[in-house]
Design an enzyme around this catalytic site. Structure first.
Site, PDB file in Angstrom:
ATOM      1  N   TYR A 136       0.661  -1.172  -0.006  1.00 33.72           N
ATOM      2  CA  TYR A 136       0.082   0.093   0.077  1.00 33.72           C
ATOM      3  C   TYR A 136       0.771   1.499  -0.146  1.00 33.72           C
ATOM      4  CZ  TYR A 136      -3.941  -3.239   1.270  1.00 33.72           C
ATOM      5  OH  TYR A 136      -4.757  -4.196   1.301  1.00 33.72           O
ATOM      6  N   SER A 195      -3.380 -14.477   2.653  1.00 32.99           N
ATOM      7  CA  SER A 195      -4.403 -13.528   2.110  1.00 32.99           C
ATOM      8  C   SER A 195      -4.713 -13.897   0.415  1.00 32.99           C
ATOM      9  CB  SER A 195      -4.081 -12.274   2.040  1.00 32.99           C
ATOM     10  OG  SER A 195      -5.278 -11.498   1.330  1.00 32.99           O
ATOM     11  N   GLY A 223     -17.992  -4.186  -1.879  1.00 28.25           N
ATOM     12  CA  GLY A 223     -17.685  -4.479  -3.097  1.00 28.25           C
ATOM     13  C   GLY A 223     -16.566  -3.770  -3.765  1.00 28.25           C
ATOM     14  N   SER A 243     -12.917   3.494   4.873  1.00 28.05           N
ATOM     15  CA  SER A 243     -13.837   4.621   4.826  1.00 28.05           C
ATOM     16  C   SER A 243     -12.803   5.916   5.129  1.00 28.05           C
ATOM     17  CB  SER A 243     -14.985   4.709   5.433  1.00 28.05           C
ATOM     18  OG  SER A 243     -15.304   6.117   5.371  1.00 28.05           O
TER      19      SER A 243
HETATM   20  N1  LIG Z   1      -5.559  -8.642   0.800  1.00 26.49           N
HETATM   21  C1  LIG Z   1      -6.087  -8.120  -0.160  1.00 26.49           C
HETATM   22  O1  LIG Z   1      -5.692  -8.457  -1.237  1.00 26.49           O
HETATM   23  C2  LIG Z   1      -7.062  -7.006  -0.398  1.00 26.49           C
HETATM   24  C3  LIG Z   1      -7.865  -6.552  -1.407  1.00 26.49           C
HETATM   25  C4  LIG Z   1      -8.756  -5.341  -1.222  1.00 26.49           C
HETATM   26  C5  LIG Z   1      -8.795  -4.766   0.061  1.00 26.49           C
HETATM   27  N2  LIG Z   1      -7.951  -5.214   1.028  1.00 26.49           N
HETATM   28  C6  LIG Z   1      -8.497  -4.637   2.242  1.00 26.49           C
HETATM   29  O2  LIG Z   1      -9.889  -4.272   2.485  1.00 26.49           O
HETATM   30  C7  LIG Z   1     -10.152  -3.053   2.865  1.00 26.49           C
HETATM   31  C8  LIG Z   1     -11.352  -2.744   2.294  1.00 26.49           C
HETATM   32  O3  LIG Z   1     -11.635  -2.921   1.125  1.00 26.49           O
HETATM   33  P1  LIG Z   1     -11.955  -1.954  -0.271  1.00 26.49           P
HETATM   34  O4  LIG Z   1     -10.991  -0.817   0.041  1.00 26.49           O
HETATM   35  O5  LIG Z   1     -11.813  -2.591  -1.446  1.00 26.49           O
HETATM   36  O6  LIG Z   1     -13.267  -1.590  -0.216  1.00 26.49           O
HETATM   37  P2  LIG Z   1     -14.926  -1.497   0.600  1.00 26.49           P
HETATM   38  O7  LIG Z   1     -14.685  -1.576   1.997  1.00 26.49           O
HETATM   39  O8  LIG Z   1     -15.558  -2.660  -0.181  1.00 26.49           O
HETATM   40  O9  LIG Z   1     -15.454   0.087   0.174  1.00 26.49           O
HETATM   41  C9  LIG Z   1     -14.829   0.956   0.329  1.00 26.49           C
HETATM   42  C10 LIG Z   1     -15.696   2.019  -0.228  1.00 26.49           C
HETATM   43  O10 LIG Z   1     -16.869   2.057   0.705  1.00 26.49           O
HETATM   44  C11 LIG Z   1     -17.284   3.345   0.949  1.00 26.49           C
HETATM   45  N3  LIG Z   1     -17.894   3.252   2.278  1.00 26.49           N
HETATM   46  C12 LIG Z   1     -17.378   2.873   3.389  1.00 26.49           C
HETATM   47  N4  LIG Z   1     -18.259   2.868   4.572  1.00 26.49           N
HETATM   48  C13 LIG Z   1     -19.572   3.332   3.922  1.00 26.49           C
HETATM   49  C14 LIG Z   1     -20.777   3.563   4.516  1.00 26.49           C
HETATM   50  N5  LIG Z   1     -21.069   3.207   5.752  1.00 26.49           N
HETATM   51  N6  LIG Z   1     -21.690   4.040   3.718  1.00 26.49           N
HETATM   52  C15 LIG Z   1     -21.343   4.294   2.508  1.00 26.49           C
HETATM   53  N7  LIG Z   1     -20.418   3.997   1.743  1.00 26.49           N
HETATM   54  C16 LIG Z   1     -19.153   3.633   2.645  1.00 26.49           C
HETATM   55  C17 LIG Z   1     -15.950   4.126   0.879  1.00 26.49           C
HETATM   56  O11 LIG Z   1     -16.348   5.604   0.671  1.00 26.49           O
HETATM   57  P3  LIG Z   1     -15.911   6.515   1.984  1.00 26.49           P
HETATM   58  O12 LIG Z   1     -14.481   6.723   1.963  1.00 26.49           O
HETATM   59  O13 LIG Z   1     -16.425   7.770   1.181  1.00 26.49           O
HETATM   60  O14 LIG Z   1     -16.657   6.208   3.208  1.00 26.49           O
HETATM   61  C18 LIG Z   1     -15.346   3.355   0.143  1.00 26.49           C
HETATM   62  O15 LIG Z   1     -15.364   4.159  -1.420  1.00 26.49           O
HETATM   63  C19 LIG Z   1      -8.969  -2.352   2.184  1.00 26.49           C
HETATM   64  O16 LIG Z   1      -8.599  -0.860   2.521  1.00 26.49           O
HETATM   65  C20 LIG Z   1      -7.848  -3.098   2.501  1.00 26.49           C
HETATM   66  O17 LIG Z   1      -7.092  -2.805   3.854  1.00 26.49           O
HETATM   67  C21 LIG Z   1      -7.316  -6.207   1.121  1.00 26.49           C
END
Ligand SMILES: NC(=O)c1ccc[n+]([C@@H]2O[C@H](COP(=O)([O-])OP(=O)(O)OC[C@H]3O[C@@H](n4cnc5c(N)ncnc54)[C@H](OP(=O)(O)O)[C@@H]3O)[C@@H](O)[C@H]2O)c1
Length: 358
Positions: free
Chosen positions: A80, A205, A258, A303
């Site tokens: 990251y 992972s 998602g 978020s």
């Molecule tokens: N191991 C891996 O390969 C891997 C891959 C992907 C992700 N990850 C981890 O998982 C974490 C989360 O996954 P992700 O980043 O893919 O996405 P996610 O959590 O599915 O979605 C994040 C999005 O949701 C919005 N959001 C969050 N809370 C909300 C709420 N209560 N209401 C409406 N919208 C909301 C956020 O916008 P706002 O900022 O405006 O709230 C952001 O745009 C990552 O940060 C990372 O640490 C790991």
């Protein structure tokens, strides 16, 4: 604390407070609801605040805001490229180190930032990356380290993303003849750090079933597998939940909303999650998180909004009915999404009985 405490009881209460700090550790029922116990007894907070795609300064602020909004678990990764910011946020939050659970990751050998052309190079690179994680985060120990991806034999780590690697399109995770050598080499390094108590829990992972089979006779099996999981993927996508359960591996769901892809709008604003949320006075997002937590699966959410962080942390005061759980289980609007973009695992019926460890 009661104002009527005095004399010996006041001294005892103050002693207990100074030993335990002001965290929720003193409330076993609350702790149980908010943590998952890993196979080695370590209690992992169910909810983690993720930091993917944030630069150092955003990551620093998000860490401070998350820790002030009810999160006690931060998820980051070498890849990251923001661990310096995360480390600053941990310090700036003013929270005692023992009250925060920090998860980071090392790249899989051959994939993104980790050349892995031989077992020796793979081992050396893994040591280097763990040391970099510690240094960048400015920590003396890590609560959990995950191997970010299955290895990709033959790759030299120069691709910017795993989806550009030769392992991506065939989703060949760990089926390459040399994959097991690299899996065992990397896992051996993590195990050494775990045994030296520099890392409290170790896991993986995006690991496919074949990767776990590579580890069949090791002394410490992975405690966690962090994979994509959200409403709309079905109740047991590619058998990942049943396989993890059979092998006592805790799943941790990333992209619970998602990640802006398939199903995000259905998850965050669709009829199913919204109408269920209305019954409990909760938002669609809170229902989506609760569905995951109710299955004893951890969650890495994300978020940058204080309002969303507070709402996302507020999912422990309601319980979804069996009927609502079944409706969410049955949703398949994001069936194209897979737990790991590097796996092509067998269907759930075959996977359910596969056990690698006892
Ligand atoms: N191991 C891996 O390969 C891997 C891959 C992907 C992700 N990850 C981890 O998982 C974490 C989360 O996954 P992700 O980043 O893919 O996405 P996610 O959590 O599915 O979605 C994040 C999005 O949701 C919005 N959001 C969050 N809370 C909300 C709420 N209560 N209401 C409406 N919208 C909301 C956020 O916008 P706002 O900022 O405006 O709230 C952001 O745009 C990552 O940060 C990372 O640490 C790991």
């Amino acid at each position: 604390m009661s104002l009527r405490l005095c004399g010996a009881s006041l001294i005892a209460a103050l002693a207990a407070l100074s030993l335990k700090g002001c965290s929720d550790d003193s409330n076993p029922a609350k702790e149980k609801a908010h943590t998952i116990t890993l196979r080695n007894g370590v209690k992992m907070p169910i909810l983690a605040a993720g930091t993917w795609q944030y630069n150092d300064s955003v990551a620093e602020q998000v860490v401070v805001d998350a820790l002030n909004s009810g999160f006690s678990h931060i998820d980051t990764a070498y890849d990251y490229d923001n661990q310096v910011g995360v480390g600053k946020g941990l310090k700036r939050s003013g929270k005692p180190r023992h009250s925060i659970f920090v998860t980071t990751k090392v790249p899989g050998c051959g994939i993104q930032n980790s050349s892995g052309v031989s077992v020796d190079v793979c081992k050396t690179q893994t040591v280097d990356k763990i040391e970099m994680d510690l240094q960048q985060l400015n920590l003396s120990y890590l609560d959990m380290v995950l191997i970010h991806f299955p290895p990709c034999p033959g790759e030299d780590g120069t691709h910017k993303s795993p989806s550009e690697s030769s392992c991506y399109a065939p989703k060949s995770g760990c089926t390459h003849p040399q994959a097991c050598d690299l899996v065992r080499a990397q896992w051996g390094v993590l195990t050494d750090y775990y045994q030296q108590k520099k890392i409290k829990a170790i896991g993986v992972s995006n690991y496919c079933q074949a990767c776990f089979h590579c580890l069949a006779n090791v002394t410490e099996m992975p405690m966690v597998n962090q994979v994509q999981l959200h409403v709309g993927m079905g109740s047991n996508p590619q058998g990942f939940l049943s396989f993890a359960e059979a092998n006592k591996v805790v799943l941790q769901a990333y992209s619970p909303f998602g990640s802006g892809g398939h199903g995000s709008s259905e998850i965050l604003a669709g009829n199913l999650t919204t109408s269920i949320g209305a019954k409990y006075k909760k938002s669609a997002a809170q229902v989506a998180l609760k569905w995951i937590a109710s299955r004893n699966v951890g969650i890495a959410t994300k978020s940058a909004s204080k309002e969303h962080l507070k709402a996302n942390a507020d999912i422990f005061d309601f319980k979804l009915s069996d009927e609502d759980m079944a409706s969410l289980d049955a949703a398949t609007f994001a069936a194209e999404d897979t737990p790991s973009f590097l796996c092509n695992d067998p269907a759930p019926s075959a996977a359910a009985v596969q056990r690698v460890v006892v």
